[in-house]
Write a protein that holds these residues in place. Structure first.
Motif, PDB file in Angstrom:
ATOM      1  N   MET A  21       0.836  -1.194   0.000  1.00 13.19           N
ATOM      2  CA  MET A  21       0.000   0.000   0.000  1.00 13.19           C
ATOM      3  C   MET A  21       0.873   1.247   0.000  1.00 13.19           C
ATOM      4  SD  MET A  21      -1.376  -0.097   3.984  1.00 13.19           S
ATOM      5  CE  MET A  21      -2.656   1.024   3.657  1.00 13.19           C
ATOM      6  N   PHE A  22       0.476   2.260  -0.726  1.00 16.92           N
ATOM      7  CA  PHE A  22       1.142   3.567  -0.737  1.00 16.92           C
ATOM      8  C   PHE A  22       2.651   3.475  -0.915  1.00 16.92           C
ATOM      9  CE2 PHE A  22      -2.403   4.003   2.446  1.00 16.92           C
ATOM     10  CZ  PHE A  22      -3.295   4.595   1.561  1.00 16.92           C
ATOM     11  N   GLY A  23       3.110   2.566  -1.739  1.00 20.51           N
ATOM     12  CA  GLY A  23       4.539   2.424  -1.947  1.00 20.51           C
ATOM     13  C   GLY A  23       5.242   1.734  -0.794  1.00 20.51           C
ATOM     14  N   GLY A  24       4.490   1.237   0.167  1.00 15.86           N
ATOM     15  CA  GLY A  24       5.045   0.521   1.313  1.00 15.86           C
ATOM     16  C   GLY A  24       4.204  -0.706   1.581  1.00 15.86           C
ATOM     17  N   LYS A  25       4.037  -1.025   2.849  1.00 10.65           N
ATOM     18  CA  LYS A  25       3.253  -2.197   3.224  1.00 10.65           C
ATOM     19  C   LYS A  25       2.390  -1.876   4.439  1.00 10.65           C
ATOM     20  CE  LYS A  25       6.971  -5.221   1.725  1.00 10.65           C
ATOM     21  NZ  LYS A  25       8.020  -6.167   2.143  1.00 10.65           N
ATOM     22  N   GLY A  26       1.197  -2.463   4.462  1.00 15.05           N
ATOM     23  CA  GLY A  26       0.343  -2.418   5.634  1.00 15.05           C
ATOM     24  C   GLY A  26       0.463  -3.754   6.339  1.00 15.05           C
ATOM     25  N   ILE A  27       0.546  -3.742   7.650  1.00 14.27           N
ATOM     26  CA  ILE A  27       0.694  -4.961   8.438  1.00 14.27           C
ATOM     27  C   ILE A  27      -0.559  -5.121   9.298  1.00 14.27           C
ATOM     28  CG2 ILE A  27       2.136  -6.154  10.139  1.00 14.27           C
ATOM     29  CD1 ILE A  27       4.411  -4.141   9.072  1.00 14.27           C
ATOM     30  N   TYR A  28      -1.225  -6.259   9.142  1.00  9.84           N
ATOM     31  CA  TYR A  28      -2.523  -6.510   9.761  1.00  9.84           C
ATOM     32  C   TYR A  28      -2.451  -7.739  10.658  1.00  9.84           C
ATOM     33  CZ  TYR A  28      -4.288  -3.540   5.975  1.00  9.84           C
ATOM     34  OH  TYR A  28      -4.510  -2.503   5.108  1.00  9.84           O
ATOM     35  N   HIS A  29      -3.231  -7.705  11.718  1.00 10.73           N
ATOM     36  CA  HIS A  29      -3.424  -8.881  12.562  1.00 10.73           C
ATOM     37  C   HIS A  29      -4.923  -9.000  12.805  1.00 10.73           C
ATOM     38  CE1 HIS A  29      -2.762 -11.949  15.536  1.00 10.73           C
ATOM     39  NE2 HIS A  29      -3.370 -11.227  16.467  1.00 10.73           N
ATOM     40  N   LEU A  30      -5.465 -10.151  12.479  1.00  7.67           N
ATOM     41  CA  LEU A  30      -6.901 -10.417  12.620  1.00  7.67           C
ATOM     42  C   LEU A  30      -7.745  -9.329  11.949  1.00  7.67           C
ATOM     43  CD1 LEU A  30      -6.982 -11.733  16.306  1.00  7.67           C
ATOM     44  CD2 LEU A  30      -6.911 -13.068  14.172  1.00  7.67           C
ATOM     45  N   GLY A  31      -7.295  -8.881  10.780  1.00 10.40           N
ATOM     46  CA  GLY A  31      -8.054  -7.938   9.975  1.00 10.40           C
ATOM     47  C   GLY A  31      -7.887  -6.470  10.341  1.00 10.40           C
ATOM     48  N   ARG A  32      -7.084  -6.173  11.350  1.00  9.75           N
ATOM     49  CA  ARG A  32      -6.889  -4.771  11.775  1.00  9.75           C
ATOM     50  C   ARG A  32      -5.465  -4.327  11.473  1.00  9.75           C
ATOM     51  NH1 ARG A  32     -10.338  -7.118  15.457  1.00  9.75           N
ATOM     52  NH2 ARG A  32     -12.243  -5.942  15.838  1.00  9.75           N
ATOM     53  N   ILE A  33      -5.346  -3.158  10.888  1.00  8.59           N
ATOM     54  CA  ILE A  33      -4.011  -2.643  10.586  1.00  8.59           C
ATOM     55  C   ILE A  33      -3.362  -2.140  11.866  1.00  8.59           C
ATOM     56  CG2 ILE A  33      -4.864  -0.339   9.928  1.00  8.59           C
ATOM     57  CD1 ILE A  33      -2.566  -0.461   7.738  1.00  8.59           C
ATOM     58  N   LEU A  34      -2.134  -2.587  12.120  1.00  4.22           N
ATOM     59  CA  LEU A  34      -1.431  -2.180  13.323  1.00  4.22           C
ATOM     60  C   LEU A  34      -0.062  -1.585  13.049  1.00  4.22           C
ATOM     61  CD1 LEU A  34       0.341  -4.974  15.165  1.00  4.22           C
ATOM     62  CD2 LEU A  34      -1.123  -5.566  13.252  1.00  4.22           C
ATOM     63  N   LEU A  43       6.550   1.264  11.291  1.00  3.72           N
ATOM     64  CA  LEU A  43       5.891   2.266  12.122  1.00  3.72           C
ATOM     65  C   LEU A  43       4.683   1.611  12.784  1.00  3.72           C
ATOM     66  CD1 LEU A  43       5.985   5.030   9.414  1.00  3.72           C
ATOM     67  CD2 LEU A  43       7.435   4.936  11.439  1.00  3.72           C
ATOM     68  N   LEU A  44       4.599   1.726  14.092  1.00  2.00           N
ATOM     69  CA  LEU A  44       3.518   1.098  14.852  1.00  2.00           C
ATOM     70  C   LEU A  44       2.386   2.071  15.127  1.00  2.00           C
ATOM     71  CD1 LEU A  44       5.648  -0.838  17.501  1.00  2.00           C
ATOM     72  CD2 LEU A  44       4.663  -1.727  15.373  1.00  2.00           C
ATOM     73  N   LYS A  45       1.168   1.558  15.070  1.00  2.00           N
ATOM     74  CA  LYS A  45      -0.023   2.367  15.337  1.00  2.00           C
ATOM     75  C   LYS A  45      -0.071   2.766  16.808  1.00  2.00           C
ATOM     76  CE  LYS A  45      -4.931   2.413  14.242  1.00  2.00           C
ATOM     77  NZ  LYS A  45      -4.825   3.358  13.151  1.00  2.00           N
ATOM     78  N   ARG A  95       2.216  -5.284  20.931  1.00  2.00           N
ATOM     79  CA  ARG A  95       0.926  -5.429  21.628  1.00  2.00           C
ATOM     80  C   ARG A  95       0.257  -4.071  21.788  1.00  2.00           C
ATOM     81  NH1 ARG A  95      -2.850  -8.804  22.042  1.00  2.00           N
ATOM     82  NH2 ARG A  95      -1.252 -10.375  22.096  1.00  2.00           N
ATOM     83  N   LEU A  96       1.021  -3.031  22.146  1.00  2.00           N
ATOM     84  CA  LEU A  96       0.453  -1.683  22.260  1.00  2.00           C
ATOM     85  C   LEU A  96      -0.142  -1.227  20.923  1.00  2.00           C
ATOM     86  CD1 LEU A  96       3.047   0.248  24.461  1.00  2.00           C
ATOM     87  CD2 LEU A  96       0.691  -0.332  25.056  1.00  2.00           C
ATOM     88  N   ALA A  97       0.547  -1.537  19.833  1.00  2.00           N
ATOM     89  CA  ALA A  97       0.045  -1.157  18.504  1.00  2.00           C
ATOM     90  C   ALA A  97      -1.263  -1.882  18.201  1.00  2.00           C
ATOM     91  CB  ALA A  97       1.095  -1.463  17.440  1.00  2.00           C
ATOM     92  N   TYR A  98      -1.326  -3.167  18.538  1.00  2.00           N
ATOM     93  CA  TYR A  98      -2.549  -3.918  18.276  1.00  2.00           C
ATOM     94  C   TYR A  98      -3.695  -3.397  19.146  1.00  2.00           C
ATOM     95  CZ  TYR A  98      -5.843  -7.686  17.557  1.00  2.00           C
ATOM     96  OH  TYR A  98      -6.970  -8.409  17.250  1.00  2.00           O
TER      97      TYR A  98
END
Length: 105
Positions: A21-34, A43-45, A95-98
């Protein structure tokens, strides 16, 4: 960072899905981007609840230059340096990001 490295970084949560995504990557766990991978940096959410912890640990908030040159802050933060040397510390930040991702829903 390659996908195997990203999966290892987030292994404490369980399986992650990585999407381009956007020239980078999105990282998801159980359908939520974190997290995002932007220019080889993870970069963490974070949110109002967790951002102060990121700031206190020396992490920096991601922003981009918006219209008229004004910075637009995004809810993603760099990973504190200490986390790269200790899987248990990395697990805490992941875990904080999730948790921030769950609160965003």
């Amino acid at each position: 960072m390659d996908n195997a490295g990203i999966e290892e970084m987030f292994q404490s949560l369980g399986p992650v899905t990585i999407k381009r995504m956007f020239g980078g990557k999105g990282i998801y766990h159980l359908g939520r981007i974190l997290a995002l991978e932007v220019r080889d940096e993870i970069l963490l959410k974070a949110d109002e609840e967790s951002a102060p912890e990121f700031a206190a640990a020396g992490a920096s908030q991601w922003f981009y230059e918006g219209k008229k040159g004004a910075p637009v802050k995004m809810p993603y933060w760099s990973i504190p340096d200490e986390a790269y040397d200790d899987p248990d510390v990395m697990a805490r930040w992941v875990r904080l990001a999730y948790e921030a991702a769950l609160r965003a829903e």
